[in-house]
Design a protein around this motif. Structure first.
Motif, PDB file in Angstrom:
ATOM      1  N   PRO A  41       0.589  -1.202   0.127  1.00 43.38           N
ATOM      2  CA  PRO A  41      -0.113   0.158   0.070  1.00 43.38           C
ATOM      3  C   PRO A  41       0.898   1.176   0.161  1.00 43.38           C
ATOM      4  CG  PRO A  41      -1.009  -1.470   1.442  1.00 43.38           C
ATOM      5  CD  PRO A  41       0.509  -2.258   0.970  1.00 43.38           C
ATOM      6  N   GLY A  42       0.593   1.959  -0.980  1.00 42.00           N
ATOM      7  CA  GLY A  42       1.209   3.325  -1.016  1.00 42.00           C
ATOM      8  C   GLY A  42       2.831   3.172  -1.167  1.00 42.00           C
ATOM      9  N   LYS A  43       3.201   2.122  -1.933  1.00 42.05           N
ATOM     10  CA  LYS A  43       4.621   1.961  -1.995  1.00 42.05           C
ATOM     11  C   LYS A  43       4.851   1.485  -3.521  1.00 42.05           C
ATOM     12  CE  LYS A  43       5.730   2.414   2.424  1.00 42.05           C
ATOM     13  NZ  LYS A  43       6.257   3.666   2.886  1.00 42.05           N
ATOM     14  N   GLY A  44       6.379   1.387  -3.693  1.00 41.94           N
ATOM     15  CA  GLY A  44       6.760   1.091  -5.180  1.00 41.94           C
ATOM     16  C   GLY A  44       6.578  -0.329  -5.487  1.00 41.94           C
ATOM     17  N   LEU A  45       7.175  -0.736  -6.802  1.00 40.04           N
ATOM     18  CA  LEU A  45       7.197  -2.014  -7.445  1.00 40.04           C
ATOM     19  C   LEU A  45       8.553  -2.969  -6.886  1.00 40.04           C
ATOM     20  CD1 LEU A  45       6.438  -0.643 -10.839  1.00 40.04           C
ATOM     21  CD2 LEU A  45       4.842  -1.592  -9.244  1.00 40.04           C
ATOM     22  N   GLU A  46       8.063  -4.042  -6.239  1.00 37.77           N
ATOM     23  CA  GLU A  46       9.117  -5.330  -6.052  1.00 37.77           C
ATOM     24  C   GLU A  46       8.981  -6.406  -6.856  1.00 37.77           C
ATOM     25  OE1 GLU A  46       9.589  -5.341  -1.468  1.00 37.77           O
ATOM     26  OE2 GLU A  46       7.564  -4.748  -2.055  1.00 37.77           O
ATOM     27  N   TRP A  47      10.222  -6.719  -7.623  1.00 36.47           N
ATOM     28  CA  TRP A  47       9.984  -8.093  -8.527  1.00 36.47           C
ATOM     29  C   TRP A  47      10.209  -9.103  -7.317  1.00 36.47           C
ATOM     30  CZ3 TRP A  47      14.351 -11.407  -9.241  1.00 36.47           C
ATOM     31  CH2 TRP A  47      14.122 -12.447 -10.122  1.00 36.47           C
ATOM     32  N   MET A  48       9.358 -10.193  -7.606  1.00 36.06           N
ATOM     33  CA  MET A  48       9.198 -11.315  -6.665  1.00 36.06           C
ATOM     34  C   MET A  48       9.858 -12.486  -7.053  1.00 36.06           C
ATOM     35  SD  MET A  48       5.274 -11.206  -5.444  1.00 36.06           S
ATOM     36  CE  MET A  48       5.338 -12.018  -4.111  1.00 36.06           C
ATOM     37  N   GLY A  49       9.796 -12.786  -8.486  1.00 35.23           N
ATOM     38  CA  GLY A  49      10.176 -14.154  -9.286  1.00 35.23           C
ATOM     39  C   GLY A  49       9.479 -14.001 -10.616  1.00 35.23           C
ATOM     40  N   THR A  50       9.975 -15.053 -11.488  1.00 34.43           N
ATOM     41  CA  THR A  50       9.770 -15.119 -12.650  1.00 34.43           C
ATOM     42  C   THR A  50       9.482 -16.771 -13.013  1.00 34.43           C
ATOM     43  OG1 THR A  50      10.938 -13.249 -13.249  1.00 34.43           O
ATOM     44  CG2 THR A  50      10.326 -14.432 -15.021  1.00 34.43           C
ATOM     45  N   ILE A  51       8.744 -17.159 -14.025  1.00 36.27           N
ATOM     46  CA  ILE A  51       8.302 -18.321 -14.412  1.00 36.27           C
ATOM     47  C   ILE A  51       8.239 -18.411 -15.905  1.00 36.27           C
ATOM     48  CG2 ILE A  51       6.037 -18.310 -14.095  1.00 36.27           C
ATOM     49  CD1 ILE A  51       5.905 -21.230 -12.841  1.00 36.27           C
ATOM     50  N   TYR A  52       9.019 -19.726 -16.405  1.00 35.06           N
ATOM     51  CA  TYR A  52       8.677 -19.837 -17.690  1.00 35.06           C
ATOM     52  C   TYR A  52       7.551 -20.826 -17.767  1.00 35.06           C
ATOM     53  CZ  TYR A  52      10.003 -20.560 -22.581  1.00 35.06           C
ATOM     54  OH  TYR A  52       9.885 -20.941 -23.898  1.00 35.06           O
ATOM     55  N   PRO A  53       6.305 -20.633 -18.142  1.00 36.21           N
ATOM     56  CA  PRO A  53       5.246 -21.595 -18.446  1.00 36.21           C
ATOM     57  C   PRO A  53       5.602 -22.744 -19.073  1.00 36.21           C
ATOM     58  CG  PRO A  53       4.250 -19.467 -18.403  1.00 36.21           C
ATOM     59  CD  PRO A  53       5.686 -19.265 -18.735  1.00 36.21           C
ATOM     60  N   GLY A  54       6.364 -22.756 -20.251  1.00 32.68           N
ATOM     61  CA  GLY A  54       6.779 -23.957 -20.958  1.00 32.68           C
ATOM     62  C   GLY A  54       7.157 -25.059 -20.176  1.00 32.68           C
ATOM     63  N   ASP A  55       8.062 -24.874 -19.283  1.00 33.44           N
ATOM     64  CA  ASP A  55       8.841 -25.875 -18.625  1.00 33.44           C
ATOM     65  C   ASP A  55       8.757 -25.670 -17.147  1.00 33.44           C
ATOM     66  OD1 ASP A  55      12.229 -25.187 -19.219  1.00 33.44           O
ATOM     67  OD2 ASP A  55      10.638 -23.984 -18.300  1.00 33.44           O
ATOM     68  N   SER A  56       8.087 -24.626 -16.647  1.00 36.12           N
ATOM     69  CA  SER A  56       7.769 -24.065 -15.214  1.00 36.12           C
ATOM     70  C   SER A  56       9.213 -23.779 -14.523  1.00 36.12           C
ATOM     71  CB  SER A  56       7.367 -25.063 -14.335  1.00 36.12           C
ATOM     72  OG  SER A  56       5.868 -25.477 -14.771  1.00 36.12           O
ATOM     73  N   ASP A  57      10.255 -23.620 -15.459  1.00 34.03           N
ATOM     74  CA  ASP A  57      11.489 -22.934 -14.776  1.00 34.03           C
ATOM     75  C   ASP A  57      11.390 -21.757 -14.120  1.00 34.03           C
ATOM     76  OD1 ASP A  57      14.718 -21.811 -16.032  1.00 34.03           O
ATOM     77  OD2 ASP A  57      14.341 -22.248 -14.128  1.00 34.03           O
ATOM     78  N   THR A  58      11.459 -21.569 -12.556  1.00 32.69           N
ATOM     79  CA  THR A  58      11.505 -20.415 -11.917  1.00 32.69           C
ATOM     80  C   THR A  58      12.628 -20.038 -11.345  1.00 32.69           C
ATOM     81  OG1 THR A  58       9.269 -21.751 -11.416  1.00 32.69           O
ATOM     82  CG2 THR A  58       9.780 -19.971 -10.102  1.00 32.69           C
ATOM     83  N   ARG A  59      12.463 -18.654 -11.109  1.00 31.30           N
ATOM     84  CA  ARG A  59      13.551 -17.922 -10.473  1.00 31.30           C
ATOM     85  C   ARG A  59      13.114 -16.940  -9.539  1.00 31.30           C
ATOM     86  NH1 ARG A  59      17.498 -18.577 -14.775  1.00 31.30           N
ATOM     87  NH2 ARG A  59      16.965 -20.302 -15.678  1.00 31.30           N
TER      88      ARG A  59
END
Lengths: 122, 109
Positions: A41-59
């Motif tokens: 609330p009232g704050k900036g953007l934070e990257w949590m993680g990323t997923i590649y749906p093709g093989d569910s590779d997740t970072r």
């Protein structure tokens, strides 16, 4: 039209589990990385993680590793963000966002979901 | 870890004026990996600029980006009423790893 449609707002109690979703359409869902971004609330953007749906590779961002789980079901073009035990500090808007190119640069997000508001309160 | 610091925190200008927003990286970064987003209240972010200076699809040419090394700038040449919003810079640090600046609020004076 290329779009990401997220699940509706949620109100939960501390300690409860939750899984929110992000459904892609209008493009090849399995070939583009999808990110999750938190905005408290009232704050900036934070990257949590990323997923590649093709093989569910997740970072995961180190800040969110072990706190959340990213997953995807490519059969229904849907990605998920999951908590096993929510805290009040998880109260935020959560966005999913598609990386602009299937492979390589630029590493930016061109399509965003509308956001899912998660409220955690006793 | 690269930290992005945006300035000013708030910028108060009038329609028709020129806006200059700054994003400073804690160490030198490739301009290829620097982007800018606009976010209006109640909306998702919108990609404006990538590769430090390339406009995203559909972005008006009053928006321009520049910079290299540690200092990057988003310029809005002539402010329209719809440009008053939050602006965030973003960096890609490999692995993948993404980071955002804390934002600049562009408000109507």
């Amino acid at each position: 039209e290329v779009q990401l449609v997220q699940s509706e707002a949620e109100v939960k109690k501390p300690g409860e589990s939750l899984k929110i979703s992000c459904k892609g359409s209008g493009y090849s869902f399995t070939t583009y990385w999808l990110a999750w971004v938190r905005q408290m609330p009232g704050k900036g953007l934070e990257w949590m993680g990323t997923i590649y749906p093709g093989d569910s590779d997740t970072r995961y961002s180190p800040s969110f590793q072990g706190q959340v789980t990213l997953s995807a079901d490519k059969s229904i073009n849907t990605a998920y963000l999951q908590w096993s035990s929510l805290k009040a500090s998880d109260t935020a808007i959560y966005y999913c966002a598609r990386k602009i190119e299937a492979t390589g640069p630029p590493y930016v997000f061109d399509i965003w979901g509308q956001g899912t508001m998660v409220t955690v309160s006793s | 870890e690269i930290v992005l610091t945006q300035s000013p925190g708030t910028l108060s200008l009038s329609p028709g004026e020129r806006a200059t927003l700054s994003c400073r990286a804690s160490q030198s970064v490739s301009s290829s990996y620097l982007a800018w987003y606009q976010q209006k209240p109640g909306q998702a972010p919108r990609l404006l600029i990538y590769g430090a200076s390339s406009r995203a699809t559909g972005i008006p040419d009053r928006f321009s980006g520049s910079g290299s090394g540690t200092d990057f700038t988003l310029t809005i040449s002539r402010l329209e009423p719809e440009d008053f919003a939050m602006y965030y810079c973003q960096h890609y640090g490999g692995s993948p790893k993404y980071s955002f600046g804390q934002g600049t609020k562009l408000e109507i004076k």
